[in-house]
Design a protein around this motif. Structure first.
Motif, PDB file in Angstrom:
ATOM      1  N   LEU A 180       0.376  -0.567  -0.135  1.00 12.66           N
ATOM      2  CA  LEU A 180      -0.303   0.137   0.478  1.00 12.66           C
ATOM      3  C   LEU A 180       1.034   1.326   0.335  1.00 12.66           C
ATOM      4  O   LEU A 180       0.523   2.016  -0.843  1.00 12.66           O
ATOM      5  CB  LEU A 180      -0.405   0.127   1.631  1.00 12.66           C
ATOM      6  CG  LEU A 180      -1.941   0.744   1.406  1.00 12.66           C
ATOM      7  CD1 LEU A 180      -2.572   1.024  -0.115  1.00 12.66           C
ATOM      8  CD2 LEU A 180      -2.519   1.099   2.993  1.00 12.66           C
ATOM      9  N   ARG A 181       1.398   1.019   1.057  1.00 14.62           N
ATOM     10  CA  ARG A 181       3.118   2.581   0.897  1.00 14.62           C
ATOM     11  C   ARG A 181       3.053   2.924  -0.561  1.00 14.62           C
ATOM     12  O   ARG A 181       3.131   3.931  -0.722  1.00 14.62           O
ATOM     13  CB  ARG A 181       3.734   1.664   1.424  1.00 14.62           C
ATOM     14  CG  ARG A 181       5.077   3.482   2.456  1.00 14.62           C
ATOM     15  CD  ARG A 181       5.305   2.884   3.573  1.00 14.62           C
ATOM     16  NE  ARG A 181       6.440   1.455   3.546  1.00 14.62           N
ATOM     17  CZ  ARG A 181       6.395   0.714   4.507  1.00 14.62           C
ATOM     18  NH1 ARG A 181       5.256   0.634   5.009  1.00 14.62           N
ATOM     19  NH2 ARG A 181       6.850  -0.233   4.197  1.00 14.62           N
ATOM     20  N   LYS A 182       4.063   1.610  -1.648  1.00 14.50           N
ATOM     21  CA  LYS A 182       4.038   1.638  -2.721  1.00 14.50           C
ATOM     22  C   LYS A 182       3.175   2.464  -3.392  1.00 14.50           C
ATOM     23  O   LYS A 182       3.502   3.249  -4.637  1.00 14.50           O
ATOM     24  CB  LYS A 182       4.678   0.553  -2.821  1.00 14.50           C
ATOM     25  CG  LYS A 182       5.082   0.347  -4.831  1.00 14.50           C
ATOM     26  CD  LYS A 182       6.602   1.241  -4.569  1.00 14.50           C
ATOM     27  CE  LYS A 182       7.213   1.340  -6.082  1.00 14.50           C
ATOM     28  NZ  LYS A 182       6.385   1.520  -7.520  1.00 14.50           N
ATOM     29  N   ALA A 183       1.713   2.232  -3.956  1.00  9.34           N
ATOM     30  CA  ALA A 183       0.551   2.198  -4.440  1.00  9.34           C
ATOM     31  C   ALA A 183       0.295   3.274  -4.024  1.00  9.34           C
ATOM     32  O   ALA A 183      -0.050   4.255  -4.951  1.00  9.34           O
ATOM     33  CB  ALA A 183      -0.619   1.316  -4.096  1.00  9.34           C
ATOM     34  N   ILE A 184       0.538   4.142  -2.545  1.00  9.00           N
ATOM     35  CA  ILE A 184       0.647   5.572  -2.600  1.00  9.00           C
ATOM     36  C   ILE A 184       1.301   5.956  -3.383  1.00  9.00           C
ATOM     37  O   ILE A 184       1.075   7.522  -3.449  1.00  9.00           O
ATOM     38  CB  ILE A 184       0.113   5.959  -1.300  1.00  9.00           C
ATOM     39  CG1 ILE A 184      -0.923   4.798  -0.920  1.00  9.00           C
ATOM     40  CG2 ILE A 184       0.275   7.508  -0.815  1.00  9.00           C
ATOM     41  CD1 ILE A 184      -1.082   4.512   0.609  1.00  9.00           C
ATOM     42  N   ASP A 185       2.621   6.120  -2.959  1.00  9.73           N
ATOM     43  CA  ASP A 185       4.158   6.892  -3.484  1.00  9.73           C
ATOM     44  C   ASP A 185       3.736   7.206  -5.373  1.00  9.73           C
ATOM     45  O   ASP A 185       3.641   7.689  -5.431  1.00  9.73           O
ATOM     46  CB  ASP A 185       5.446   6.337  -3.298  1.00  9.73           C
ATOM     47  CG  ASP A 185       5.805   6.193  -1.862  1.00  9.73           C
ATOM     48  OD1 ASP A 185       4.880   7.039  -0.963  1.00  9.73           O
ATOM     49  OD2 ASP A 185       6.221   5.280  -1.384  1.00  9.73           O
ATOM     50  N   ASP A 186       3.102   6.458  -5.851  1.00  5.76           N
ATOM     51  CA  ASP A 186       2.610   6.218  -7.478  1.00  5.76           C
ATOM     52  C   ASP A 186       2.065   7.161  -7.340  1.00  5.76           C
ATOM     53  O   ASP A 186       1.887   7.869  -8.285  1.00  5.76           O
ATOM     54  CB  ASP A 186       2.585   5.252  -7.884  1.00  5.76           C
ATOM     55  CG  ASP A 186       3.637   3.353  -8.225  1.00  5.76           C
ATOM     56  OD1 ASP A 186       4.885   3.645  -7.439  1.00  5.76           O
ATOM     57  OD2 ASP A 186       3.413   2.029  -7.790  1.00  5.76           O
ATOM     58  N   ALA A 187       0.865   7.356  -6.227  1.00  6.77           N
ATOM     59  CA  ALA A 187      -0.531   8.029  -6.810  1.00  6.77           C
ATOM     60  C   ALA A 187       0.256   9.405  -5.941  1.00  6.77           C
ATOM     61  O   ALA A 187       0.024  10.241  -7.192  1.00  6.77           O
ATOM     62  CB  ALA A 187      -1.681   7.864  -5.924  1.00  6.77           C
ATOM     63  N   LYS A 188       0.917  10.037  -5.070  1.00  2.08           N
ATOM     64  CA  LYS A 188       1.631  10.813  -5.258  1.00  2.08           C
ATOM     65  C   LYS A 188       2.152  11.170  -6.584  1.00  2.08           C
ATOM     66  O   LYS A 188       2.133  12.956  -6.739  1.00  2.08           O
ATOM     67  CB  LYS A 188       1.992  11.208  -3.484  1.00  2.08           C
ATOM     68  CG  LYS A 188       1.293  11.363  -3.210  1.00  2.08           C
ATOM     69  CD  LYS A 188       2.204  10.938  -1.665  1.00  2.08           C
ATOM     70  CE  LYS A 188       1.607  10.943  -0.465  1.00  2.08           C
ATOM     71  NZ  LYS A 188       2.494  10.432   0.860  1.00  2.08           N
TER      72      LYS A 188
END
Length: 250
Positions: A49-57
């Protein structure tokens, strides 16, 4: 230059362009939903999830979109039910491909993926037909202008990286880690204020197939078609195409 590494660089540049156009949002939202459902909504306890949120940002996704995707993952708000599937098959000249998808309609997705393979001189195979050809690894790219080779190599190898490559044909350093050591090597780079272009868990081929001419052109068209599909999360392949061939067909 190996197809995997060269394609990884092209894919990252393409992802930035797509993100600016908003094309990446659908895939990122799906990843946030699935990551939350799988590992919970606490970012500190959920690396995926942390990686996915980084990608989103990085894609400039509004915070509200991220929040709603997490809520869909926890079941707080209704949404589509996604299923993760891995397809395996062969491309031009027998290139092995592994395609990871996230879909809410596996019959539709299977039909569309099969058509893409057949339209580009390939064929979809049975589960397990090529998966054994790939190893799960961490893969990091760093722009050569960010650090000198000796300094960077010392930092990443001391942090547990398995391999460091400085290909003369590439404008990035390529770092390979065990999958479980990716975050540790990323942290070592961040501690030294060394920015990286990309850092991801990937499937690296054990061997490569050299492609030229029409086979190279068909392979790159197949990769583009697969990665453009909304349901496709990742595509891994064992092709080897020269920098010149890449540029001629890019």
């Amino acid at each position: 230059m190996s197809g995997h590494n060269k394609w990884a660089s092209i894919k990252h540049k393409k992802a930035i362009t797509d993100a600016k156009k908003g094309k990446a949002f659908t895939k990122i939202i799906r990843e946030i939903v699935v990551a939350t459902k799988e590992g919970g909504a606490l970012v500190e306890n959920n690396a995926r999830l942390r990686k996915a949120i980084d990608d989103a940002k990085e894609a400039n996704m509004p915070q509200d979109n991220i929040k709603k995707a997490i809520q869909r993952g926890t079941g707080e708000i209704p949404g589509a039910i996604y299923e993760e599937i891995v397809y395996e098959g062969y491309g031009p000249a027998g290139v092995a491909l592994t395609v990871e998808v996230t879909t809410d309609n596996k019959n539709r997705t299977a039909s569309e993926i099969r058509k893409m393979f057949s339209s580009h001189s390939g064929n979809l195979g049975e589960t397990g037909c090529v998966g054994w050809m790939f190893h799960r690894k961490g893969f990091i790219t760093v722009d050569k202008n960010v650090s000198d080779e000796d300094t960077l190599m010392t930092i990443v190898l001391d942090a547990g990286a398995e391999d460091f490559e400085n290909d003369a044909d590439s404008d990035v350093y390529e770092i390979t880690t065990a999958a479980e050591d990716l975050d540790k090597v990323k942290a070592a780079l961040s501690e030294k204020n060394i920015a990286f272009i990309s850092a991801e868990i990937t499937m690296m081929p054990q061997t490569y197939i050299k492609l030229t001419g029409d086979a190279a052109k068909s392979m790159l068209k197949l990769m583009d078609a697969l990665e453009e599909h909304d349901d496709v999360k990742n595509v891994y392949a064992n092709f080897d195409i020269s920098k010149e061939e890449m540029e001629n067909n890019n």
